[in-house]
Scaffold this motif. Structure first.
Motif, PDB file in Angstrom:
ATOM      1  N   GLY A  64      64.308   6.691  -1.849  1.00  0.00           N
ATOM      2  CA  GLY A  64      64.279   8.057  -1.324  1.00  0.00           C
ATOM      3  C   GLY A  64      63.092   8.900  -1.755  1.00  0.00           C
ATOM      4  N   SER A  65      62.573   8.657  -2.989  1.00  0.00           N
ATOM      5  CA  SER A  65      61.515   9.510  -3.517  1.00  0.00           C
ATOM      6  C   SER A  65      60.125   9.122  -3.061  1.00  0.00           C
ATOM      7  N   VAL A  66      60.006   8.029  -2.328  1.00  0.00           N
ATOM      8  CA  VAL A  66      58.676   7.461  -2.116  1.00  0.00           C
ATOM      9  C   VAL A  66      57.711   8.411  -1.414  1.00  0.00           C
ATOM     10  N   VAL A  67      58.195   9.196  -0.484  1.00  0.00           N
ATOM     11  CA  VAL A  67      57.301  10.092   0.256  1.00  0.00           C
ATOM     12  C   VAL A  67      56.896  11.277  -0.623  1.00  0.00           C
ATOM     13  N   PHE A  68      57.884  11.880  -1.246  1.00  0.00           N
ATOM     14  CA  PHE A  68      57.641  12.990  -2.170  1.00  0.00           C
ATOM     15  C   PHE A  68      56.707  12.550  -3.292  1.00  0.00           C
ATOM     16  N   PHE A  69      56.983  11.408  -3.861  1.00  0.00           N
ATOM     17  CA  PHE A  69      56.197  10.846  -4.969  1.00  0.00           C
ATOM     18  C   PHE A  69      54.725  10.703  -4.593  1.00  0.00           C
ATOM     19  N   SER A  70      54.478  10.139  -3.419  1.00  0.00           N
ATOM     20  CA  SER A  70      53.086   9.882  -3.037  1.00  0.00           C
ATOM     21  C   SER A  70      52.357  11.187  -2.736  1.00  0.00           C
ATOM     22  N   ASP A  71      53.057  12.195  -2.248  1.00  0.00           N
ATOM     23  CA  ASP A  71      52.413  13.500  -2.042  1.00  0.00           C
ATOM     24  C   ASP A  71      52.213  14.228  -3.367  1.00  0.00           C
ATOM     25  N   LEU A  72      53.252  14.215  -4.206  1.00  0.00           N
ATOM     26  CA  LEU A  72      53.200  14.966  -5.466  1.00  0.00           C
ATOM     27  C   LEU A  72      52.087  14.464  -6.385  1.00  0.00           C
ATOM     28  N   MET A  73      51.957  13.158  -6.524  1.00  0.00           N
ATOM     29  CA  MET A  73      50.973  12.623  -7.494  1.00  0.00           C
ATOM     30  C   MET A  73      49.561  13.081  -7.163  1.00  0.00           C
ATOM     31  N   ARG A  74      49.284  13.281  -5.872  1.00  0.00           N
ATOM     32  CA  ARG A  74      47.940  13.710  -5.480  1.00  0.00           C
ATOM     33  C   ARG A  74      47.713  15.197  -5.689  1.00  0.00           C
ATOM     34  N   GLN A  75      48.757  15.910  -6.102  1.00  0.00           N
ATOM     35  CA  GLN A  75      48.631  17.343  -6.412  1.00  0.00           C
ATOM     36  C   GLN A  75      48.625  17.582  -7.915  1.00  0.00           C
ATOM     37  N   ILE A  76      48.671  16.494  -8.693  1.00  0.00           N
ATOM     38  CA  ILE A  76      48.656  16.640 -10.157  1.00  0.00           C
ATOM     39  C   ILE A  76      47.270  16.264 -10.668  1.00  0.00           C
ATOM     40  N   ASP A  77      46.611  17.241 -11.276  1.00  0.00           N
ATOM     41  CA  ASP A  77      45.266  17.011 -11.798  1.00  0.00           C
ATOM     42  C   ASP A  77      45.378  16.630 -13.275  1.00  0.00           C
ATOM     43  N   HIS A  78      45.704  15.371 -13.521  1.00  0.00           N
ATOM     44  CA  HIS A  78      45.915  14.856 -14.876  1.00  0.00           C
ATOM     45  C   HIS A  78      45.831  13.339 -14.771  1.00  0.00           C
ATOM     46  N   ASP A  79      45.708  12.681 -15.919  1.00  0.00           N
ATOM     47  CA  ASP A  79      45.737  11.211 -15.928  1.00  0.00           C
ATOM     48  C   ASP A  79      47.183  10.763 -15.712  1.00  0.00           C
ATOM     49  N   CYS A  80      47.473  10.237 -14.526  1.00  0.00           N
ATOM     50  CA  CYS A  80      48.844   9.809 -14.211  1.00  0.00           C
ATOM     51  C   CYS A  80      48.907   8.302 -14.036  1.00  0.00           C
ATOM     52  N   ARG A  81      50.015   7.727 -14.469  1.00  0.00           N
ATOM     53  CA  ARG A  81      50.312   6.307 -14.237  1.00  0.00           C
ATOM     54  C   ARG A  81      51.605   6.254 -13.443  1.00  0.00           C
ATOM     55  N   LEU A  82      51.769   5.201 -12.682  1.00  0.00           N
ATOM     56  CA  LEU A  82      52.927   5.121 -11.791  1.00  0.00           C
ATOM     57  C   LEU A  82      53.852   3.974 -12.176  1.00  0.00           C
ATOM     58  N   ASP A  83      55.141   4.235 -12.091  1.00  0.00           N
ATOM     59  CA  ASP A  83      56.098   3.140 -12.248  1.00  0.00           C
ATOM     60  C   ASP A  83      57.280   3.405 -11.316  1.00  0.00           C
ATOM     61  N   PHE A  84      58.060   2.365 -11.079  1.00  0.00           N
ATOM     62  CA  PHE A  84      59.091   2.432 -10.038  1.00  0.00           C
ATOM     63  C   PHE A  84      60.410   1.867 -10.528  1.00  0.00           C
ATOM     64  N   MET A  85      61.465   2.496 -10.080  1.00  0.00           N
ATOM     65  CA  MET A  85      62.809   2.016 -10.410  1.00  0.00           C
ATOM     66  C   MET A  85      63.654   2.028  -9.157  1.00  0.00           C
ATOM     67  N   ILE A  86      64.589   1.107  -9.087  1.00  0.00           N
ATOM     68  CA  ILE A  86      65.574   1.159  -8.011  1.00  0.00           C
ATOM     69  C   ILE A  86      66.957   1.235  -8.636  1.00  0.00           C
ATOM     70  N   VAL A  87      67.669   2.274  -8.290  1.00  0.00           N
ATOM     71  CA  VAL A  87      69.065   2.373  -8.686  1.00  0.00           C
ATOM     72  C   VAL A  87      69.862   2.629  -7.415  1.00  0.00           C
ATOM     73  N   LYS A  88      71.108   2.182  -7.443  1.00  0.00           N
ATOM     74  CA  LYS A  88      71.952   2.377  -6.254  1.00  0.00           C
ATOM     75  C   LYS A  88      73.180   3.170  -6.646  1.00  0.00           C
ATOM     76  N   SER A  89      73.383   4.282  -5.942  1.00  0.00           N
ATOM     77  CA  SER A  89      74.603   5.043  -6.211  1.00  0.00           C
ATOM     78  C   SER A  89      75.382   5.269  -4.930  1.00  0.00           C
ATOM     79  N   TYR A  90      74.762   4.934  -3.814  1.00  0.00           N
ATOM     80  CA  TYR A  90      75.387   5.210  -2.530  1.00  0.00           C
ATOM     81  C   TYR A  90      75.603   3.927  -1.762  1.00  0.00           C
TER      82      TYR A  90
END
Ligand code: IMP
Ligand code: MG
Length: 185
Positions: A47-73
């Motif tokens: 669910g976060s993939v779209v928000f995540f890809s937009d948000l990271m490009r608005q953060i002016d800092h050294d960022c690293r990316l990692d991913f998790m999958i959890v299922k609640s639904y």
């Protein structure tokens, strides 16, 4: 868009989303400016993939990316209360700044589980950033503080901008409320 036909209405337009995501990125940039250590941005798939890809490009800092999958639904619109790990982080977060990036907080079960789990790994700081929050739906068992929130929304089932109903609508650029007849089918 053809998928718009299933919507009762658009709740948040792509323009509103863009503006707010830029503001969130700025807030994060300012708050971490004093510390040059990298921030590990943790995307909670899918669910976060779209928000995540937009948000990271608005953060002016050294960022690293990692991913998790959890299922609640399951395939419905109601939380099961059961959270299951499907994919863990690739890297260690010990001693690191971590921001969990979520699409939406509903009952809060997913994040209560996730935060509890990540806290045991000794992050330097652990914050939560969610695009949407439905505070009326919060379960009494969940106790989470949201550090960054895009929009507080009413108790409606929403889709688009990464959010799905039964895996559909994730690619819609706006966030909308689904017609009830669509999920009653
Ligand atoms: P929680 O554990 O009840 O807080 O649920 C969090 C997860 O449920 C989110 O990450 C979404 O995947 C899903 N979810 C909750 N509300 C909605 C909604 O209105 N539309 C689509 N997915 C939702
Ligand atoms: Mg999700």
């Amino acid at each position: 868009m053809i998928l718009d036909n299933d919507l009762e209405k658009i709740l948040i337009s792509k323009e509103q989303i863009q503006k707010r995501v830029a503001e969130l990125g700025q807030m994060i940039t300012i708050e971490y400016a004093k510390d040059p250590d990298p921030i590990v941005l943790v995307c909670i798939l899918k669910g976060s993939v779209v928000f995540f890809s937009d948000l990271m490009r608005q953060i002016d800092h050294d960022c690293r990316l990692d991913f998790m999958i959890v299922k609640s639904y399951g395939a419905g619109t109601d939380t099961s209360g059961n959270v299951r790990f499907v994919k863990d982080l690739d890297g260690s977060i010990t001693g690191k700044h971590v921001i969990i990036v979520e699409d939406i907080i509903d009952s809060g079960n997913t994040l209560t589980f996730l935060r509890g789990n990540l806290i045991t790994r000794g992050a330097k700081t652990l914050r939560i950033c969610t695009l949407l929050d439905k505070p009326d739906r919060r379960s009494p068992r969940s106790n989470i503080t949201v550090d960054y929130c895009g929009f507080t929304i009413p108790n409606e089932f929403v889709v688009g901008y990464g959010l799905d109903f039964d895996e559909k609508y994730r690619n819609m650029p706006d966030i909308g409320i689904l017609k009830p007849e669509v999920y009653r089918k």
